[in-house]
Design an enzyme around this catalytic site. Structure first.
Site, PDB file in Angstrom:
ATOM      1  CE  LYS A  32      -2.314   1.819   3.708  1.00 59.20           C
ATOM      2  NZ  LYS A  32      -2.204   3.279   3.739  1.00 59.20           N
ATOM      3  CG  ASP A  59      -4.813   4.600   1.465  1.00 56.72           C
ATOM      4  OD1 ASP A  59      -5.964   5.006   1.220  1.00 56.72           O
ATOM      5  OD2 ASP A  59      -4.353   4.494   2.625  1.00 56.72           O
ATOM      6  CE  LYS A  61      -7.846   6.817   3.735  1.00 53.57           C
ATOM      7  NZ  LYS A  61      -6.396   6.580   3.780  1.00 53.57           N
ATOM      8  CG  ASP A  64     -12.510  17.518  -6.391  1.00 55.62           C
ATOM      9  OD1 ASP A  64     -13.477  18.270  -6.639  1.00 55.62           O
ATOM     10  OD2 ASP A  64     -11.337  17.928  -6.328  1.00 55.62           O
ATOM     11  CB  THR A 119     -10.811   3.601  12.159  1.00 52.60           C
ATOM     12  OG1 THR A 119      -9.554   3.846  11.541  1.00 52.60           O
ATOM     13  CG2 THR A 119     -11.472   2.406  11.526  1.00 52.60           C
ATOM     14  NE  ARG A 211       2.059   2.210  13.200  1.00 52.20           N
ATOM     15  CZ  ARG A 211       1.227   3.030  13.835  1.00 52.20           C
ATOM     16  NH1 ARG A 211       1.698   3.918  14.679  1.00 52.20           N
ATOM     17  NH2 ARG A 211      -0.075   2.955  13.620  1.00 52.20           N
TER      18      ARG A 211
HETATM   19  O1  C5P Z   1       1.084   0.710  11.120  1.00 48.17           O
HETATM   20  P1  C5P Z   1      -0.361   0.311  10.996  1.00 48.17           P
HETATM   21  O2  C5P Z   1      -0.560  -1.188  10.857  1.00 48.17           O
HETATM   22  O3  C5P Z   1      -1.223   0.927  12.064  1.00 48.17           O
HETATM   23  O4  C5P Z   1      -0.793   0.943   9.587  1.00 48.17           O
HETATM   24  C1  C5P Z   1      -2.115   0.905   9.128  1.00 48.17           C
HETATM   25  C2  C5P Z   1      -2.196   1.605   7.825  1.00 48.17           C
HETATM   26  O5  C5P Z   1      -3.574   1.700   7.441  1.00 48.17           O
HETATM   27  C3  C5P Z   1      -1.690   3.051   7.824  1.00 48.17           C
HETATM   28  O6  C5P Z   1      -1.162   3.310   6.516  1.00 48.17           O
HETATM   29  C4  C5P Z   1      -2.928   3.862   8.081  1.00 48.17           C
HETATM   30  O7  C5P Z   1      -2.845   5.156   7.536  1.00 48.17           O
HETATM   31  C5  C5P Z   1      -3.973   3.058   7.334  1.00 48.17           C
HETATM   32  N1  C5P Z   1      -5.353   3.248   7.793  1.00 48.17           N
HETATM   33  C6  C5P Z   1      -5.756   2.996   9.093  1.00 48.17           C
HETATM   34  N2  C5P Z   1      -7.068   3.174   9.459  1.00 48.17           N
HETATM   35  C7  C5P Z   1      -7.961   3.580   8.551  1.00 48.17           C
HETATM   36  C8  C5P Z   1      -7.577   3.834   7.231  1.00 48.17           C
HETATM   37  C9  C5P Z   1      -6.244   3.641   6.887  1.00 48.17           C
HETATM   38  O8  C5P Z   1      -4.947   2.596   9.937  1.00 48.17           O
HETATM   39  N3  C5P Z   1      -9.228   3.708   8.882  1.00 48.17           N
END
Ligand code: C5P
Length: 232
Positions: A32, A59, A61, A64, A119, A211
């Site tokens: 992603k 990603d 998003k 517009d 979220t 992460r």
């Molecule tokens: O590091 P982590 O596993 O928390 O990363 C989750 C990824 O998903 C990040 O790129 C974050 O921006 C994205 N994301 C999220 N929650 C959302 C939409 C996207 O954590 N509702």
């Protein structure tokens, strides 16, 4: 609908990204690419990762007016990405326009996914600031239904909402779910989380993991653990 693990490549430089990817000698994970990397490096980063054999979820998003989203999507589909997204809040007309723009001359196109409610948005803020009086689960369901009616392939949602989305939109409608943590690892700043194994049980189609893989001492082992829990 397939099942796969998508690694969220939240790196601030090309060097860090490529250094991370050099760990992977056998697998070519689905990646992603978000706004940070795309705005910093432009379409070239996508071309480079595609040339290395990775599938790409871009990603960005988009949100517009329909014409602008349609034209932007036409440009992105030329990049040969595999998945891209819009905000469902842009309305069905905007999602339909996105789909049209994304469809190539030969009829093929990347998967198109809609973001329901982020979220990071609480029910309280949604109701008080945005004046949306419904409950958060009801708006997620309604936005997913709109995306489904517009012909989209799925939504981004919390893994805990995946079952509810499938109930409303069917099993063939994809749920792409961030907020994944191993049972024994740090939550970081995520709140509504679950494990890869539990996400599989609830019915998620793609888990987006950042992460727990990118910051792991052994990223390849962490990726394999996700695949083993979620896919195999
Ligand atoms: O590091 P982590 O596993 O928390 O990363 C989750 C990824 O998903 C990040 O790129 C974050 O921006 C994205 N994301 C999220 N929650 C959302 C939409 C996207 O954590 N509702």
């Amino acid at each position: 609908m397939g099942k796969d693990v998508i690694i969220a490549c939240d790196f601030e430089s090309r060097e860090k990204l490529m250094g991370f990817l050099d760990n992977f000698r056998e697998e070519k994970p689905f990646l992603k690419i978000g706004m940070e990397l795309f705005y910093a490096m432009g379409p070239e980063v996508v071309r480079e990762l595609k040339a290395r054999g990775h599938k790409i979820f871009l990603d960005l998003k988009l949100h517009d007016i329909p014409t602008t989203v349609k034209k932007a999507m036409a440009v992105l589909s030329g990049l040969d990405i595999d998945m891209v997204n819009v905000h469902a809040a842009g309305t069905k007309a905007m999602m339909e326009a996105a789909l049209e723009g994304l469809t190539r001359a030969d009829g093929s196109r990347p998967l198109l996914i809609a973001v329901t409610q982020l979220t990071s948005t609480s029910e309280e803020r949604m109701q008080q600031e945005l004046l949306i009086q419904a409950s958060l689960p009801d708006t997620v369901k309604q936005y997913a239904k709109n995306a489904c009616d517009a012909g989209l392939d799925g939504v981004v949602c919390s893994p805990l909402e995946a079952g509810m989305v499938h109930e409303v939109c069917g099993e063939a409608f994809a749920t792409v779910t961030p907020g994944i943590r191993f049972a024994d690892s740090s939550k970081d700043d995520q709140v509504r989380i679950t494990t890869p194994a539990r996400a599989k049980e609830i019915g998620s189609n793609y888990i987006v993991v950042g992460r727990p893989i990118t910051q792991a001492e052994d990223p390849v082992a962490a990726y394999r653990r996700c695949m083993a829990e979620f896919v195999d």
